[in-house]
Design a protein around this motif. Sequence first.
Motif, PDB file in Angstrom:
ATOM      1  N   ILE A 117       0.940  -1.269   0.023  1.00  0.00           N
ATOM      2  CA  ILE A 117      -0.297  -0.040   0.019  1.00  0.00           C
ATOM      3  C   ILE A 117       0.927   1.387  -0.057  1.00  0.00           C
ATOM      4  N   ASP A 118       0.527   2.052  -0.974  1.00  0.00           N
ATOM      5  CA  ASP A 118       1.282   3.481  -1.003  1.00  0.00           C
ATOM      6  C   ASP A 118       2.690   3.196  -0.991  1.00  0.00           C
ATOM      7  N   PRO A 119       3.393   2.638  -1.849  1.00  0.00           N
ATOM      8  CA  PRO A 119       4.782   2.373  -1.736  1.00  0.00           C
ATOM      9  C   PRO A 119       5.563   3.847  -2.657  1.00  0.00           C
ATOM     10  N   ALA A 120       6.691   3.796  -2.473  1.00  0.00           N
ATOM     11  CA  ALA A 120       7.381   4.904  -3.414  1.00  0.00           C
ATOM     12  C   ALA A 120       7.843   4.039  -4.344  1.00  0.00           C
ATOM     13  N   ARG A 121       8.364   2.794  -4.062  1.00  0.00           N
ATOM     14  CA  ARG A 121       9.168   2.355  -5.397  1.00  0.00           C
ATOM     15  C   ARG A 121       9.005   0.416  -5.123  1.00  0.00           C
ATOM     16  N   ILE A 122       8.762  -0.081  -6.182  1.00  0.00           N
ATOM     17  CA  ILE A 122       9.107  -1.427  -6.503  1.00  0.00           C
ATOM     18  C   ILE A 122       9.996  -1.603  -7.457  1.00  0.00           C
ATOM     19  N   LEU A 123      11.272  -2.216  -7.363  1.00  0.00           N
ATOM     20  CA  LEU A 123      12.301  -2.152  -8.262  1.00  0.00           C
ATOM     21  C   LEU A 123      12.738  -3.786  -8.593  1.00  0.00           C
ATOM     22  N   PHE A 124      12.812  -3.845  -9.844  1.00  0.00           N
ATOM     23  CA  PHE A 124      13.550  -4.882 -10.329  1.00  0.00           C
ATOM     24  C   PHE A 124      14.964  -4.909 -11.112  1.00  0.00           C
ATOM     25  N   GLY A 125      15.902  -5.569 -10.981  1.00  0.00           N
ATOM     26  CA  GLY A 125      17.069  -5.313 -11.337  1.00  0.00           C
ATOM     27  C   GLY A 125      18.049  -4.487 -10.647  1.00  0.00           C
ATOM     28  N   ALA A 126      17.553  -4.092  -9.428  1.00  0.00           N
ATOM     29  CA  ALA A 126      18.184  -3.048  -8.527  1.00  0.00           C
ATOM     30  C   ALA A 126      19.813  -3.252  -8.486  1.00  0.00           C
ATOM     31  N   GLY A 127      20.673  -2.172  -8.567  1.00  0.00           N
ATOM     32  CA  GLY A 127      22.123  -2.301  -8.398  1.00  0.00           C
ATOM     33  C   GLY A 127      22.877  -2.969  -9.630  1.00  0.00           C
ATOM     34  N   ASN A 128      21.918  -2.717 -10.770  1.00  0.00           N
ATOM     35  CA  ASN A 128      22.620  -3.198 -12.098  1.00  0.00           C
ATOM     36  C   ASN A 128      23.706  -2.143 -12.384  1.00  0.00           C
ATOM     37  N   ASP A 129      24.996  -2.560 -12.586  1.00  0.00           N
ATOM     38  CA  ASP A 129      26.151  -1.684 -12.867  1.00  0.00           C
ATOM     39  C   ASP A 129      27.034  -2.451 -13.607  1.00  0.00           C
ATOM     40  N   ALA A 130      28.311  -2.114 -13.613  1.00  0.00           N
ATOM     41  CA  ALA A 130      29.519  -2.753 -14.149  1.00  0.00           C
ATOM     42  C   ALA A 130      29.691  -4.139 -13.704  1.00  0.00           C
ATOM     43  N   GLU A 131      29.740  -4.322 -12.245  1.00  0.00           N
ATOM     44  CA  GLU A 131      29.911  -5.441 -11.855  1.00  0.00           C
ATOM     45  C   GLU A 131      28.446  -6.471 -11.630  1.00  0.00           C
TER      46      GLU A 131
END
Length: 497
Positions: A117-131
């Motif tokens: 309920i009332d979230p700021a974010r739901i995130l998939f693939g979090a932290g995707n970077d060069a590593e």
Amino acid sequence: MERNYFDRCDGEVEIISVKSGGNVIRENTIFQSQGSIVLRHGNGNLVSRNVILAGGKASTGGIRVINRDQIVRDNYIEANRGTDFTSAIAVMNGVPNSAINRYTQVENAVIERNTIIDPARILFGAGNDAERTAPPIKSRFADNLIAAQKDPFRSEGDVSGIALSGNVIDFASSTAGLTRRALKLTRAGNGLLYAAGVEAGAPRDLAPVTKAEVGPAWYPKTELASGFGTGRTHAVRPGGLARASAVAGAGDVLRLSPGAYAVSAPIRVSKPLTITGPATARITYSTPVLFQLAEGGSVRIEGTTISGNGAVVRSAPTSTIASYAVELVGTAFRNIDGDVIATTPATLADHVTIDRASFDTVSGTVVAAAAETTKLGHYPIERTVITDSRFAGVGRIADVARLGTDESTFGPSFTMTGSTVAGGGTPAITLSGVQSTTIARNGFDRTGGIEIAHSVGAPDTIITGNRFAGTPAPKIASLYRQGTPRVTLSDNIGIAQ
């Protein structure tokens, strides 16, 4: 780990940090706590029937998924405000052939029948970077209920390995696997919100554990310590400031009469204390520090005039359990030979607030917050906020540092708005490792510039609407190849955009 109550547990991004396999995290209540339940290492964990009541507090999170065969089922999350790693649900990218202490790729995760309920974010693939280039695979996000004012779904990479189905939402979204419906939410007897006629989401028989139910019977479940202005008010005459401070109770206010107050020894403060008076209440001191904080001490200074040699406020000299606060409101600081606020290692200010204050001829730094010299991610002040204040002939306005590349804490943050700076040292503001910076609508006249060094995470820096005259342009650098800083440098007058 079941039926525990986490009461405003702030400071670490991982409230519950799971670093082994086959664990059960069940029926816990997490109340207004910054951070998340994190499946950091190990496989085959179950996170079920937990209730996260964030209350709209900054950096409050949900559940973060890493590794294989994790199950996140039948949980309830309400009004969390975290983004990135502290999103309501964060499914991370992994490191190919990861070392055991890094990020194993998410595989075969099941995230189902949760209510958000009332979230700021739901995130998939979090932290995707060069590593972290290995996206989630063979996973599903199903039969969840999400109610929000706007679409909270974000992805930072390839999320084709997460199958979405049966999820019910009440907002417009282009994400496949979401069904939009008009939801009528009502609060049930257990205090949680449910949607009539909707099968998706957390079960209706959740029984959130309360604070009264947990812990030993003899341990008091007290609220936080008294804040500023919650106690008695004491009238103080010249010559009586030190004694009045010594006998004051938590939350008391010392109201100074006009006159001169000469202080020759540090005033020890071990409770929240407010010093207030007119500008004609003039405090002078000839001691290394005027207000020396101790365990439990915080100070708010309003409306007086202060001059002296040494720091005005210094945090405790040794490690403390409780965080503290310093608030300077409408106070005039004149001819200070030293720092105004001096921090010390192993102490943490929840906030430093400077509002409608003036500083004339300060040899040191107004906010000296570079006391932590290790590279472990420690820092002395969580939030520094400066508004509508004036600085003239100041050595430095702020020196805030968080060193190293550790990602496990949220801050610090720095905000300065509506203020003027004339003359003074170089640079005027130094920020290193600060996670959130806003410097807006200020005037800088013939003074040192702004120097910012990004280090850890994905810092957010906004410098906008300022006027620069005879002042160098802001310098922004990155110390490490880690994270992706978000920088907004716009609408400033007197520098090239």
